[in-house]
Design a protein around this motif. Structure first.
Motif, mmCIF file in Angstrom:
data_model
loop_
_atom_site.group_PDB
_atom_site.id
_atom_site.type_symbol
_atom_site.label_atom_id
_atom_site.label_comp_id
_atom_site.label_asym_id
_atom_site.label_seq_id
_atom_site.Cartn_x
_atom_site.Cartn_y
_atom_site.Cartn_z
ATOM 1 N N CYS A 129 30.983 32.905 32.640
ATOM 2 C CA CYS A 129 32.031 33.454 33.507
ATOM 3 C C CYS A 129 32.502 32.402 34.508
ATOM 4 O O CYS A 129 33.706 32.299 34.789
ATOM 5 N N LYS A 130 31.566 31.613 35.012
ATOM 6 C CA LYS A 130 31.954 30.520 35.904
ATOM 7 C C LYS A 130 32.724 29.443 35.136
ATOM 8 O O LYS A 130 33.746 28.931 35.614
ATOM 9 N N PHE A 131 32.261 29.111 33.937
ATOM 10 C CA PHE A 131 32.902 28.077 33.117
ATOM 11 C C PHE A 131 34.350 28.448 32.797
ATOM 12 O O PHE A 131 35.256 27.609 32.862
ATOM 13 N N TYR A 132 34.583 29.714 32.456
ATOM 14 C CA TYR A 132 35.925 30.172 32.103
ATOM 15 C C TYR A 132 36.700 30.722 33.308
ATOM 16 O O TYR A 132 37.834 31.194 33.148
ATOM 17 N N ASN A 133 36.087 30.682 34.500
ATOM 18 C CA ASN A 133 36.723 31.173 35.724
ATOM 19 C C ASN A 133 37.171 32.624 35.551
ATOM 20 O O ASN A 133 38.333 32.981 35.778
ATOM 21 N N LEU A 134 36.228 33.479 35.173
ATOM 22 C CA LEU A 134 36.519 34.887 34.908
ATOM 23 C C LEU A 134 36.209 35.747 36.132
ATOM 24 O O LEU A 134 35.273 35.454 36.875
ATOM 25 N N PRO A 135 36.962 36.817 36.335
ATOM 26 C CA PRO A 135 36.644 37.734 37.431
ATOM 27 C C PRO A 135 35.310 38.437 37.166
ATOM 28 O O PRO A 135 35.096 38.965 36.078
ATOM 29 N N ILE A 136 34.409 38.403 38.144
ATOM 30 C CA ILE A 136 33.065 38.924 37.914
ATOM 31 C C ILE A 136 32.520 39.505 39.215
ATOM 32 O O ILE A 136 32.706 38.944 40.287
ATOM 33 N N THR A 137 31.889 40.645 39.125
ATOM 34 C CA THR A 137 31.129 41.250 40.216
ATOM 35 C C THR A 137 29.730 41.529 39.690
ATOM 36 O O THR A 137 29.478 41.415 38.484
ATOM 37 N N LYS A 138 28.826 41.910 40.561
ATOM 38 C CA LYS A 138 27.477 42.244 40.093
ATOM 39 C C LYS A 138 27.515 43.427 39.129
ATOM 40 O O LYS A 138 26.780 43.449 38.138
ATOM 41 N N ASP A 139 28.367 44.404 39.414
ATOM 42 C CA ASP A 139 28.452 45.570 38.530
ATOM 43 C C ASP A 139 28.954 45.178 37.142
ATOM 44 O O ASP A 139 28.425 45.628 36.123
ATOM 45 N N ILE A 140 29.978 44.318 37.095
ATOM 46 C CA ILE A 140 30.503 43.868 35.800
ATOM 47 C C ILE A 140 29.481 42.982 35.096
ATOM 48 O O ILE A 140 29.288 43.080 33.874
ATOM 49 N N LEU A 141 28.808 42.117 35.851
ATOM 50 C CA LEU A 141 27.766 41.269 35.264
ATOM 51 C C LEU A 141 26.677 42.121 34.631
ATOM 52 O O LEU A 141 26.238 41.855 33.500
ATOM 53 N N PHE A 142 26.245 43.163 35.346
ATOM 54 C CA PHE A 142 25.215 44.039 34.779
ATOM 55 C C PHE A 142 25.701 44.664 33.477
ATOM 56 O O PHE A 142 24.973 44.675 32.469
ATOM 57 N N LYS A 143 26.908 45.201 33.479
ATOM 58 C CA LYS A 143 27.407 45.909 32.303
ATOM 59 C C LYS A 143 27.557 44.975 31.105
ATOM 60 O O LYS A 143 27.196 45.332 29.976
ATOM 61 N N MET A 144 28.062 43.764 31.342
ATOM 62 C CA MET A 144 28.207 42.809 30.245
ATOM 63 C C MET A 144 26.851 42.401 29.683
ATOM 64 O O MET A 144 26.639 42.388 28.463
ATOM 65 N N SER A 188 38.922 49.303 25.345
ATOM 66 C CA SER A 188 38.756 47.851 25.397
ATOM 67 C C SER A 188 37.553 47.493 26.245
ATOM 68 O O SER A 188 37.081 48.304 27.066
ATOM 69 N N LEU A 189 37.065 46.262 26.070
ATOM 70 C CA LEU A 189 35.918 45.810 26.854
ATOM 71 C C LEU A 189 36.251 45.820 28.339
ATOM 72 O O LEU A 189 35.430 46.254 29.161
ATOM 73 N N VAL A 190 37.425 45.368 28.713
ATOM 74 C CA VAL A 190 37.803 45.324 30.132
ATOM 75 C C VAL A 190 37.802 46.724 30.724
ATOM 76 O O VAL A 190 37.280 46.953 31.823
ATOM 77 N N ASP A 191 38.376 47.684 30.008
ATOM 78 C CA ASP A 191 38.373 49.066 30.502
ATOM 79 C C ASP A 191 36.949 49.604 30.611
ATOM 80 O O ASP A 191 36.599 50.300 31.572
ATOM 81 N N LEU A 192 36.119 49.288 29.626
ATOM 82 C CA LEU A 192 34.736 49.755 29.626
ATOM 83 C C LEU A 192 33.970 49.222 30.829
ATOM 84 O O LEU A 192 33.189 49.942 31.465
ATOM 85 N N LEU A 193 34.206 47.960 31.165
ATOM 86 C CA LEU A 193 33.503 47.340 32.288
ATOM 87 C C LEU A 193 33.914 47.944 33.619
ATOM 88 O O LEU A 193 33.155 47.893 34.596
#
Length: 356
Positions: A129-144, A188-193
């Motif tokens: 996520c850091k490498f691709y500069n993706l939007p990330i929170t702890k909640d999204i990180l957990f779900k992924m 979609s994955l984004v909606d699911l997250l």
């Protein structure tokens, strides 16, 4: 990017059911994942698996691996899912060298049961996520990380993922796996997250100032997924016993969590002992060996010295934990452990302050 290991304090087995609680702690031993951009091909290597590094290329957006057999299943699952997220966020996929170094297993290959597969999964998602500069929170990180881990293991509560993401002491309630499976086919994955997951809850707990955690390792590794499978088979045959176990575990954990909220060490210790008895009963009617001879010895010694003790995680080997008042002397306890072949792991609680 670093991700800490974990230990279960209480609530094992019941927590695999949606909405049931467990208390878990993150530890100051880490998996570190680094990503560096490359051209034409990528590599995956680990300090722990030098002889089996993986080379990969691309066929469109798919990763194609040169090695058919490799020890990186969780890591590869995390890569696939994170790159799906990257594409959904409009990123162009790249080549890179990804490296993993783990403190959670010893250099000579001994496994301590500290959640290395979960930490590898979390660390890989964080790093990419850091490498691709993706939007990330702890909640999204957990779900992924939970999705990626579940795709490989197929069962479990994913509480070890939560501990690695949120850090410190947590009260964790697991989510509905069947709901997740159906939603993955619909949205979609984004909606699911970004959805609320039924049953999922993570509460950060503040331990009493005088509460001390001791960790003993029995020297015998255990397979969490295999033990959970065996209990799953047993619960279908012993439905009433299993239901009673679940209800008793929930009540025990609710009281224990309340003990953390009020800072009552005596309540926390009392309910830890209750949870140990519940797991012993589960072991009896499921015919699954949770508290081994070595773990029983570990607990008995701790109880003789004023501590409350039980198995940690699925049991069957690995670690036991002790909760004891800091004013209690522990030198003799640790010496008695050593005389029984039990290794004290000199670990402390790690609090995750951010996503770095």
């Amino acid at each position: 990017m670093k991700a800490p290991g974990k230990l279960y304090i209480a609530g094992e087995y019941a927590v695999v059911e949606a909405g049931f609680p467990a208390i878990i702690v993150a530890l100051n031993q880490f998996v570190t994942v680094t990503v560096a951009e490359s051209e034409n091909f990528g590599t995956i290597d680990s300090e722990q698996y030098k002889e089996t590094s993986v080379n990969w290329r691309r066929a469109g957006d798919e990763l194609v691996f040169d090695n058919r057999d490799n020890p990186f299943h969780y890591l590869l699952s995390a890569i696939r899912l994170t790159e799906t997220y990257a594409r959904a966020c409009g990123r162009e996929l790249k080549f890179y060298h990804l490296s993993v170094d783990s403190e959670l297993d010893s250099r000579d290959g001994k496994k301590f049961g500290l959640g290395s597969s979960a930490a590898v999964t979390v660390g890989t998602v964080k790093a990419l996520c850091k490498f691709y500069n993706l939007p990330i929170t702890k909640d999204i990180l957990f779900k992924m990380a939970a999705i990626a881990h579940l795709d490989v293991q197929g069962n479990g509560s994913l509480g070890d993922i939560a501990a690695s993401v949120y850090g410190g002491w947590i009260a964790y309630h697991s989510f509905d796996h069947q709901w997740l499976a159906s939603k993955r086919a619909e949205v979609s994955l984004v909606d699911l997250l970004n959805m609320d997951w039924p049953g999922l809850s993570v509460e950060l707990l503040t331990p009493p100032a005088d509460l001390r955690l001791l960790i003993g390792w029995t020297g015998s590794p255990a397979s969490t997924s295999h033990l959970v499978d065996k209990v799953t088979w047993a619960k279908d045959k012993e439905k009433q016993e299993y239901r009673a176990f679940l209800d008793a575990s929930r009540a025990c954990l609710d009281r224990m969590i309340a003990g953390f909220r009020t800072g009552a060490i005596n309540v926390i210790q009392r309910e830890l002992r209750v949870n140990r008895k519940l797991l012993q009963h589960l072991s009896s009617f499921s015919h699954v060996s949770i508290e081994t001879v070595a773990l029983n010895s570990l607990c008995a010694i701790a109880e003789d010295h004023g501590g409350a003790a039980k198995t940690s995680g699925a049991g069957g080997g690995d670690c036991g934990i002790v909760l004891i008042d800091r004013h209690e002397a522990v030198d003799t306890l640790l010496q008695d452990w050593e005389s029984e072949g039990i290794t004290t792991l000199p670990l402390s609680v790690h609090n995750v302050m951010d996503l770095v």
